[in-house]
Design a protein around this motif. Structure first.
Motif, PDB file in Angstrom:
ATOM      1  N   ALA A   1       0.816  -1.219   0.000  1.00 20.95           N
ATOM      2  CA  ALA A   1       0.000   0.000   0.000  1.00 20.95           C
ATOM      3  C   ALA A   1       0.849   1.267   0.000  1.00 20.95           C
ATOM      4  O   ALA A   1       0.477   2.267  -0.607  1.00 20.95           O
ATOM      5  N   LYS A   2       1.967   1.228   0.684  1.00 17.10           N
ATOM      6  CA  LYS A   2       2.802   2.424   0.767  1.00 17.10           C
ATOM      7  C   LYS A   2       3.322   2.813  -0.618  1.00 17.10           C
ATOM      8  O   LYS A   2       3.231   3.959  -1.038  1.00 17.10           O
ATOM      9  N   ALA A   3       3.873   1.810  -1.299  1.00 20.74           N
ATOM     10  CA  ALA A   3       4.443   2.073  -2.614  1.00 20.74           C
ATOM     11  C   ALA A   3       3.339   2.435  -3.610  1.00 20.74           C
ATOM     12  O   ALA A   3       3.473   3.356  -4.406  1.00 20.74           O
ATOM     13  N   ARG A   4       2.265   1.708  -3.541  1.00 22.41           N
ATOM     14  CA  ARG A   4       1.178   1.959  -4.463  1.00 22.41           C
ATOM     15  C   ARG A   4       0.640   3.378  -4.300  1.00 22.41           C
ATOM     16  O   ARG A   4       0.398   4.082  -5.278  1.00 22.41           O
ATOM     17  N   SER A   5       0.475   3.778  -3.061  1.00 18.76           N
ATOM     18  CA  SER A   5      -0.107   5.098  -2.858  1.00 18.76           C
ATOM     19  C   SER A   5       0.872   6.192  -3.266  1.00 18.76           C
ATOM     20  O   SER A   5       0.479   7.247  -3.742  1.00 18.76           O
ATOM     21  N   PRO A  55       7.793  16.709   4.680  1.00 13.39           N
ATOM     22  CA  PRO A  55       7.906  15.493   3.867  1.00 13.39           C
ATOM     23  C   PRO A  55       6.569  14.776   3.688  1.00 13.39           C
ATOM     24  O   PRO A  55       5.786  14.676   4.616  1.00 13.39           O
ATOM     25  N   ASP A  56       6.350  14.308   2.502  1.00 12.87           N
ATOM     26  CA  ASP A  56       5.136  13.580   2.185  1.00 12.87           C
ATOM     27  C   ASP A  56       5.107  12.227   2.896  1.00 12.87           C
ATOM     28  O   ASP A  56       6.060  11.454   2.835  1.00 12.87           O
ATOM     29  N   ALA A  57       3.995  11.966   3.559  1.00 15.66           N
ATOM     30  CA  ALA A  57       3.905  10.747   4.363  1.00 15.66           C
ATOM     31  C   ALA A  57       3.998   9.481   3.515  1.00 15.66           C
ATOM     32  O   ALA A  57       4.557   8.479   3.952  1.00 15.66           O
ATOM     33  N   LYS A  58       3.453   9.527   2.332  1.00 17.22           N
ATOM     34  CA  LYS A  58       3.476   8.324   1.483  1.00 17.22           C
ATOM     35  C   LYS A  58       4.906   7.953   1.114  1.00 17.22           C
ATOM     36  O   LYS A  58       5.316   6.799   1.248  1.00 17.22           O
ATOM     37  N   ALA A  59       5.640   8.955   0.676  1.00 15.29           N
ATOM     38  CA  ALA A  59       7.010   8.686   0.251  1.00 15.29           C
ATOM     39  C   ALA A  59       7.877   8.319   1.452  1.00 15.29           C
ATOM     40  O   ALA A  59       8.671   7.383   1.402  1.00 15.29           O
ATOM     41  N   ARG A  60       7.680   9.053   2.505  1.00 12.56           N
ATOM     42  CA  ARG A  60       8.469   8.787   3.688  1.00 12.56           C
ATOM     43  C   ARG A  60       8.248   7.365   4.200  1.00 12.56           C
ATOM     44  O   ARG A  60       9.190   6.653   4.534  1.00 12.56           O
ATOM     45  N   SER A  61       6.988   6.968   4.223  1.00 13.72           N
ATOM     46  CA  SER A  61       6.716   5.641   4.778  1.00 13.72           C
ATOM     47  C   SER A  61       7.217   4.548   3.840  1.00 13.72           C
ATOM     48  O   SER A  61       7.628   3.489   4.287  1.00 13.72           O
ATOM     49  N   LEU A  62       7.196   4.822   2.561  1.00 13.23           N
ATOM     50  CA  LEU A  62       7.755   3.829   1.637  1.00 13.23           C
ATOM     51  C   LEU A  62       9.248   3.666   1.919  1.00 13.23           C
ATOM     52  O   LEU A  62       9.759   2.558   2.039  1.00 13.23           O
ATOM     53  N   THR A  82       0.553   6.087  -7.228  1.00 10.00           N
ATOM     54  CA  THR A  82      -0.729   6.499  -7.810  1.00 10.00           C
ATOM     55  C   THR A  82      -1.212   7.831  -7.251  1.00 10.00           C
ATOM     56  O   THR A  82      -2.064   8.468  -7.853  1.00 10.00           O
ATOM     57  N   GLY A  83      -0.694   8.183  -6.083  1.00 10.21           N
ATOM     58  CA  GLY A  83      -1.188   9.402  -5.452  1.00 10.21           C
ATOM     59  C   GLY A  83      -2.470   9.183  -4.685  1.00 10.21           C
ATOM     60  O   GLY A  83      -3.013  10.110  -4.095  1.00 10.21           O
ATOM     61  N   ARG A  84      -2.971   7.972  -4.692  1.00  9.57           N
ATOM     62  CA  ARG A  84      -4.190   7.690  -3.933  1.00  9.57           C
ATOM     63  C   ARG A  84      -3.971   6.577  -2.923  1.00  9.57           C
ATOM     64  O   ARG A  84      -3.252   5.625  -3.198  1.00  9.57           O
ATOM     65  N   SER A  85      -4.579   6.722  -1.761  1.00 12.71           N
ATOM     66  CA  SER A  85      -4.339   5.749  -0.700  1.00 12.71           C
ATOM     67  C   SER A  85      -5.609   5.009  -0.304  1.00 12.71           C
ATOM     68  O   SER A  85      -5.572   4.061   0.449  1.00 12.71           O
ATOM     69  N   SER A 136      -0.832  13.822   5.216  1.00 10.75           N
ATOM     70  CA  SER A 136      -0.540  13.859   3.790  1.00 10.75           C
ATOM     71  C   SER A 136      -0.768  12.505   3.134  1.00 10.75           C
ATOM     72  O   SER A 136      -0.627  12.354   1.939  1.00 10.75           O
ATOM     73  N   ILE A 137      -1.152  11.542   3.929  1.00  9.31           N
ATOM     74  CA  ILE A 137      -1.416  10.230   3.347  1.00  9.31           C
ATOM     75  C   ILE A 137      -2.862  10.105   2.878  1.00  9.31           C
ATOM     76  O   ILE A 137      -3.173   9.294   2.018  1.00  9.31           O
ATOM     77  N   ALA A 138      -3.740  10.914   3.432  1.00 11.24           N
ATOM     78  CA  ALA A 138      -5.161  10.761   3.141  1.00 11.24           C
ATOM     79  C   ALA A 138      -5.551  11.354   1.788  1.00 11.24           C
ATOM     80  O   ALA A 138      -4.951  12.309   1.323  1.00 11.24           O
ATOM     81  N   ASP A 139      -6.566  10.753   1.209  1.00 10.21           N
ATOM     82  CA  ASP A 139      -7.077  11.255  -0.071  1.00 10.21           C
ATOM     83  C   ASP A 139      -8.037  12.418   0.123  1.00 10.21           C
ATOM     84  O   ASP A 139      -8.344  13.135  -0.826  1.00 10.21           O
TER      85      ASP A 139
END
Lengths: 351, 351
Positions: free
Chosen positions: A55-59, B53-60, A62-65, A120-123
């Motif tokens: 999910a981390k990489a995918r989001s 920092p963006d949470a998605k990238a950071r968590s990845l 894609t920009g969507r979580s 910043s993770i939320a859509d």
DNA sequence: GCTGCTAACTAAATCGTTAAAGATAACCAC
DNA sequence: GTGGTTATCTTTAACGATTTAGTTAGCAGC
């Protein structure tokens, strides 16, 4: 074979001798590859313990979580135990669930860095009853980036979901005043500049802009007072900072323990929780409801309707409020201001 | 300047003429760069609308998201309205909050793909009252990968948080039997193979392995029955699938509307919610509690203690259960099985 | 003046995916 | 046999950060 690392899509692709794109497609776009190969990939994935794209990489990509954040004004601990907030969350959860999204809970009371960090993770965002003064919104994404829906407060430029607080409170007060009270009073929720669980002067101490709901409700009461030539300034007002039995009880006790000639015989409460506390403490003191004391609430929570005396209250559909907010944030319905109707519920606490 | 795209760390670095590593360090490791430069970076970030920092990238990249998932057995909609589940969540939220983590809510009832999809984002899991038969765990990460704590059910190889259901139920039943009932009965929660809100035969229909709590509680009751030479098979048992007033009410009505000579005079209920429904419906029918009917609950929820008759029940500290689970999953305390003590609360519903 | 050490910064690899564009082969119509 | 489609799969470049292993400069010690 390296032991501890999680199997990735790339590992799987290498193992199978296909490209990563194909494996990705096997999971996301069945039409992009032959059914036979897809089946093969999926079964190998299972065999190798690969649980699908991370999910981390995918989001990130894609920009969507598929995560929607609900930002609550109060602490999570409080909100989760409050019937109204819980109902709102229920409604939100119901819609998110049905559309494959999940719910991230954030509190406006959290340290801003945390809120910002995880947000910043939320859509999208559903912000509930936030006090504008909290300034939390500065931490939230800029308008226009990701959808944000405000519930129970106004936020410029953003869609909001409200109920018709002012007319509702006008209606319930008008109903209550049909039987003229000798000493009406109001028990208020969170309106003061400084935390305060006590009697307050009717006009001072009010917050100028925050808590627009409470102000709208008071306006409704005042309108009804005016029709009965009651001077709002003559109506005592108590304030309660947190909508819990524990916090309400001392204030309510203070009111009920006033000498007979000072004790209010009509209590207009800003929430059912407060009204229920009044009922409970009145019972303990042998005060009869509604003969000695009439009480009204607000919210229409289930607990108020289970047992005698059923509360006279304004029922608002918080679950529906949550549903609408969720649908807006998911783009399933136009994100425009919504005003929900309420219903006057005439129970036994103020017939 | 390209309009719509979000400002990234890289943009900021370019703008400032420093490397991305330095900007990253400005946010994460103050000691890695001069205070002056750090201040400069931070203020420029603010000016350019970069929110960290963006949470998605950071968590990845880091592998950590500071998100803990709570997986609930029931639908979120239900769980959020259940006092016990809410308390558990409160406790969890309290600890997560204090340690800079946030709460992702997942339901075991969701489609597995969704659960799996979003679950890979969480750093750890708290699984609540899941029925092993749901098989959901197959979808969750392998043991040893990320911490998982089970609450209110057993999961092999995983740390669990429990209360002492069996002794607690033994104690409350023993208390209730001190006044020998003529017709004791049990109202059960979720124990059947097939959903069923009705009377069930005492022994059949039980799930073999699922719902270990309910079985432990029954065992406690049976132990007390044995001491009073009551044949468990002679004690009628009703079952309720969902712990809500709405679902309870018809079943309870069915029981209370039995002819006098068949109506139980002692109802051992598996939850306070059930017991409260009994109280409400009994009042409506003019049955006196405890004279005509004695009732016990389980959980010790606040609602049961507000109003007369206060429930006789077993108080379990669900908030604390949540706190402990959260601390375990965060690694703040050893992840080993915990058995919490309960407290017998003797109220007026069964003095 | 040389060595070694630290402070302050940078270059480049990496995290695990997805998406756009490209490659290959098979098929088809004319 | 040629050109055009399709179906199926691959190559490659992001997504937005963090981190490891440098690099450089400055300074102390002898």
């Amino acid at each position: 074979m390296p032991t501890s690392r999680r199997t990735t899509l790339k590992d799987l692709a290498r193992e199978l001798g296909v490209s990563t794109a194909t494996v990705s497609n096997a999971f996301n776009r069945p039409d992009q590859l032959s059914p036979k190969l897809r089946e093969h990939i999926l079964s190998e994935a299972r065999r190798l313990g690969y649980r699908g794209p991370d999910a981390k990489a995918r989001s990130l990509r894609t920009g969507r979580s598929r995560i929607i954040a609900v930002v609550l004004a109060e602490s999570l601990t409080y909100s989760l135990n409050d019937a109204v907030a819980s109902e709102l969350l229920s409604g939100v959860a119901e819609v998110l669930d049905a559309h494959g999204h999940t719910l991230l809970l954030l509190s406006g009371r959290q340290h801003e860095a945390q809120v910002n960090g995880s947000s910043s993770i939320a859509d999208g965002f559903i912000v509930y009853g936030l006090m504008p003064s909290l300034m939390l919104l500065e931490e939230l994404p800029l308008p226009g980036q990701r959808p944000l829906v405000a519930v129970d407060f106004d936020l410029e430029g953003q869609p909001t979901v409200h109920v018709d607080d002012e007319p509702a409170c006008y209606a319930i007060a008008r109903h209550a005043l049909k039987t003229p009270p000798r000493r009406p009073a109001v028990i208020n929720l969170r309106l003061t500049k400084h935390p305060c669980n006590a009697r307050i002067a009717s006009d001072q101490e009010l917050l100028p802009a925050d808590r627009t709901i409470t102000r709208a409700r008071l306006a409704g009461f005042h309108q009804a007072f005016a029709e009965h030539a009651i001077d709002p300034a003559s109506v005592p007002m108590w304030n309660i900072e947190e909508n819990t039995h524990e916090v309400c009880a001392p204030v309510v006790a203070e009111i009920l323990d006033l000498p007979d000639e000072e004790r209010p015989d009509l209590l207009l409460c800003m929430s059912d929780r407060i009204a229920l506390t009044v009922v409970t403490l009145a019972e303990q003191r042998g005060l009869r409801i509604p003969e000695d004391l009439r009480v009204t609430g607000f919210d229409g929570i289930a607990e108020g309707q289970y047992r005698a005396p059923r509360l006279t209250t304004v029922r608002q559909d918080s679950v529906e409020k949550g549903r609408i907010a969720a649908r807006m944030v998911l783009g399933l319905e136009p994100a425009e201001p919504r005003l929900l109707r309420t219903e006057l519920l005439i129970g036994d606490s103020c017939p």
